[in-house]
Design a protein around this motif. Structure first.
Motif, mmCIF file in Angstrom:
data_model
loop_
_atom_site.group_PDB
_atom_site.id
_atom_site.type_symbol
_atom_site.label_atom_id
_atom_site.label_comp_id
_atom_site.label_asym_id
_atom_site.label_seq_id
_atom_site.Cartn_x
_atom_site.Cartn_y
_atom_site.Cartn_z
ATOM 1 N N ILE A 144 66.937 26.064 25.388
ATOM 2 C CA ILE A 144 67.243 26.757 26.492
ATOM 3 C C ILE A 144 68.428 27.332 26.310
ATOM 4 N N ARG A 145 68.557 28.804 26.422
ATOM 5 C CA ARG A 145 69.824 29.493 26.455
ATOM 6 C C ARG A 145 69.936 30.368 27.730
ATOM 7 N N ILE A 146 70.999 29.979 28.548
ATOM 8 C CA ILE A 146 71.181 30.803 29.733
ATOM 9 C C ILE A 146 71.945 31.969 29.761
ATOM 10 N N LYS A 147 71.683 33.032 30.206
ATOM 11 C CA LYS A 147 72.441 34.481 30.013
ATOM 12 C C LYS A 147 73.549 34.280 30.925
ATOM 13 N N ASP A 148 74.588 34.859 30.754
ATOM 14 C CA ASP A 148 75.597 34.999 31.487
ATOM 15 C C ASP A 148 75.162 35.912 32.635
ATOM 16 N N HIS A 149 75.871 35.214 33.916
ATOM 17 C CA HIS A 149 75.471 35.811 35.298
ATOM 18 C C HIS A 149 76.851 36.685 35.690
ATOM 19 N N ASP A 150 76.521 37.660 36.534
ATOM 20 C CA ASP A 150 77.485 38.651 37.173
ATOM 21 C C ASP A 150 78.485 38.010 37.929
ATOM 22 N N LEU B 256 69.872 32.553 35.228
ATOM 23 C CA LEU B 256 70.868 31.301 35.871
ATOM 24 C C LEU B 256 69.700 30.979 37.065
ATOM 25 N N GLU B 257 69.207 32.043 37.782
ATOM 26 C CA GLU B 257 68.383 31.730 38.831
ATOM 27 C C GLU B 257 66.800 30.929 38.275
ATOM 28 N N GLU B 258 66.545 31.346 37.231
ATOM 29 C CA GLU B 258 65.344 30.624 36.795
ATOM 30 C C GLU B 258 65.667 29.349 36.356
ATOM 31 N N ALA B 259 66.988 29.042 35.576
ATOM 32 C CA ALA B 259 67.356 27.741 35.424
ATOM 33 C C ALA B 259 67.273 26.689 36.719
ATOM 34 N N ALA B 260 67.862 27.339 37.866
ATOM 35 C CA ALA B 260 68.096 26.504 39.059
ATOM 36 C C ALA B 260 66.885 26.284 39.550
ATOM 37 N N ASN B 261 65.848 27.213 39.676
ATOM 38 C CA ASN B 261 64.732 27.043 40.351
ATOM 39 C C ASN B 261 63.307 26.691 39.280
ATOM 40 N N GLY B 262 63.553 26.792 38.029
ATOM 41 C CA GLY B 262 62.343 26.581 37.429
ATOM 42 C C GLY B 262 61.490 27.892 37.054
ATOM 43 N N LYS B 263 60.631 27.837 36.213
ATOM 44 C CA LYS B 263 59.524 28.946 36.052
ATOM 45 C C LYS B 263 58.892 28.664 35.240
ATOM 46 N N ASP B 264 57.434 29.240 35.296
ATOM 47 C CA ASP B 264 56.276 29.025 34.435
ATOM 48 C C ASP B 264 56.528 30.389 33.513
ATOM 49 N N ALA B 265 56.571 30.085 32.257
ATOM 50 C CA ALA B 265 56.828 31.184 31.259
ATOM 51 C C ALA B 265 55.634 31.316 30.126
ATOM 52 N N VAL C 122 80.004 34.979 51.366
ATOM 53 C CA VAL C 122 80.178 34.311 50.068
ATOM 54 C C VAL C 122 78.641 34.148 49.505
ATOM 55 N N PRO C 123 78.502 34.905 48.444
ATOM 56 C CA PRO C 123 77.013 34.867 47.747
ATOM 57 C C PRO C 123 76.696 33.541 47.277
ATOM 58 N N THR C 124 75.513 33.140 47.340
ATOM 59 C CA THR C 124 74.906 31.667 46.952
ATOM 60 C C THR C 124 73.617 32.128 46.023
ATOM 61 N N LEU C 125 72.977 31.188 45.297
ATOM 62 C CA LEU C 125 71.990 31.517 44.486
ATOM 63 C C LEU C 125 70.844 31.731 45.404
ATOM 64 N N ALA D 100 62.990 22.938 37.044
ATOM 65 C CA ALA D 100 64.066 23.144 37.969
ATOM 66 C C ALA D 100 65.269 22.561 37.586
ATOM 67 N N GLY D 101 66.663 23.117 37.385
ATOM 68 C CA GLY D 101 67.861 22.278 36.828
ATOM 69 C C GLY D 101 68.158 22.316 35.528
ATOM 70 N N ILE D 102 67.408 22.779 34.825
ATOM 71 C CA ILE D 102 67.487 22.705 33.120
ATOM 72 C C ILE D 102 68.860 23.080 32.899
ATOM 73 N N ASN D 103 69.515 22.812 31.943
ATOM 74 C CA ASN D 103 70.874 23.417 31.675
ATOM 75 C C ASN D 103 71.035 23.778 30.165
ATOM 76 N N GLU D 104 72.079 24.450 29.816
ATOM 77 C CA GLU D 104 71.992 25.223 28.450
ATOM 78 C C GLU D 104 71.879 24.128 27.479
ATOM 79 N N GLY D 105 71.154 24.374 26.202
ATOM 80 C CA GLY D 105 71.226 23.587 25.328
ATOM 81 C C GLY D 105 70.259 22.400 25.100
ATOM 82 N N MET D 106 69.509 22.400 26.565
ATOM 83 C CA MET D 106 68.527 21.473 26.655
ATOM 84 C C MET D 106 67.335 21.872 25.754
ATOM 85 N N ARG D 107 66.255 20.779 25.450
ATOM 86 C CA ARG D 107 65.095 21.302 24.741
ATOM 87 C C ARG D 107 63.896 20.825 25.315
#
Length: 381
Positions: free
Chosen positions: A258-264, A135-144, A292-295, A228-235
């Motif tokens: 894109i598949r986003i892992k479940d977050h704790d 989820l953090e990678e989806a929010a912030n983006g990444k080079d993979a 309160v935790p945030t990303l 950054a900001g990509i969501n589940e199922g986007m290509r």
């Protein structure tokens, strides 16, 4: 004997509508039909010829394709016995028309793709790759980096597909063009050669390394930028990294899904985030500050005295900024009151004293007790 003009046969102008043509034919059919002109003699024979002539004219002019051909080329355009190629019988004035139809049918069967020397070329198939990110990678983006199967030229045959010391031969069925032609009346249809499958070549002794393919499968590493900001199922589309084309055709594309892992802690709802915050019953009773935790770290919120279980607090702008969003979403913190466990005898005694004290205070200490009691009473009315 030269055929009469079909429009003259039906007695309609060249700009006649489909309904006009149909009405004219029905009128002539009623007049010259053999059932209405029985008997012997020249009159019956002439009526039968008139009927056949009208029927032929109607069949040609009621069909839009045949009508277009007739309007442009006359009887030669709809005569199934007319030659199809240049120099053939009836080909005069027909070369361009035949070629035009040949191109149309060629595009239908070949997908509009031809290679040098007449060989058919085909675009490679698209590939799909499922990529799992946090989820953090989806929010912030990444080079993979990802590894995918790829095709490289065979080192043994150097791409020829033939066993070393041998060579491919021209296909005898299509003479190396990769296509064969089939004639159906007026039309010439071009199809892929069933013998060489469009390659124009036959390999008598295939290379043992690549089995005649001229290429072998290897793993290829690709750099992929996750926005950054990509969501589940986007290509994400990676152009040209799909299956290679045939006979020099373009390669297909690679689609990274894109598949986003479940977050704790967090659950995502569009650009918003939700989390459950466990709080002790003394804190919700007395009020106070909680983290309160945030990303991006932590945030503090103030709980008012007497906060109830399930109360939701909204933290603006602490969600995710989506790909198409101008502002980040919000974070919703849901309060969950924790019940203490493994109490000592002293703690039990204190809780019992608190319970007795609360009971003496009546319903004023329990904001939901009165409404709940009323609902129970309503059940027995």
């Amino acid at each position: 004997m030269a055929k009469r003009d079909y429009y003259d046969v039906l007695g309609v102008p060249k700009n006649a509508t489909e309904d006009d043509i149909k009405k004219a034919y029905r009128k002539l059919a009623m007049k010259y039909h053999p059932d209405r002109n029985q008997g012997e003699g020249d009159d019956a024979k002439k009526a039968e010829e008139k009927f056949k002539e009208a029927k032929e004219a109607y069949e040609m002019l009621s069909d839009p394709q045949k009508k277009a051909a007739y309007d442009q080329y006359g009887h030669a355009g709809v005569d199934p016995n007319a030659g199809m190629g240049r120099g053939g019988p009836g080909a005069e004035g027909m070369g361009g028309f035949a070629e035009a139809f040949g191109d149309i049918f060629g595009d239908i069967f070949n997908g509009g793709r031809r290679g040098g020397g007449g060989q058919q070329v085909y675009r490679g198939s698209d590939l799909s790759y499922a990529m799992e990110i946090s989820l953090e990678e989806a929010a912030n983006g990444k080079d993979a980096q990802i590894r995918i199967p790829s095709w490289d030229t065979c080192d043994t045959c150097h791409g020829s597909g033939a066993k070393p010391g041998t060579s491919a031969k021209t296909c005898g069925t299509c003479n190396g063009s990769g296509t064969v032609h089939m004639r159906q009346g007026f039309f010439s249809i071009q199809q892929t050669c069933p013998h060489c499958h469009g390659s124009g070549k036959i390999i008598p002794e295939p290379c043992t390394t690549c089995n005649g393919a001229g290429k072998i499968k290897r793993q290829k590493t690709l750099e992929v930028k996750i926005p950054a900001g990509i969501n589940e199922g986007m290509r994400i589309r990676s152009a040209g990294n799909g299956e290679p084309g045939t006979n020099g055709g373009p390669a297909g594309d690679l689609y990274i899904e894109i598949r986003i892992k479940d977050h704790d802690i967090f659950e995502r709802d569009g650009d918003d985030l939700h989390c459950t915050v466990p709080v002790s019953f003394t804190t919700v009773a007395l009020g106070g500050s909680i983290e309160v935790p945030t990303l991006s770290g932590k945030a503090e919120i103030e709980l008012p005295e007497g906060t109830q279980h399930g109360k939701t607090f909204r933290l603006r702008g602490k969600g995710i900024k989506g790909l198409r969003s101008s502002y980040p979403g919000d974070l919703y913190a849901h309060v969950s009151v924790e019940t203490p466990v493994k109490l000592t005898e002293h703690q039990r005694k204190l809780l019992k004293e608190l319970d007795e004290s609360l009971k003496k205070g009546g319903e004023k200490h329990s904001p939901n007790a009165k409404s709940w009691t009323d609902r129970v009473k309503d059940l027995f009315k």
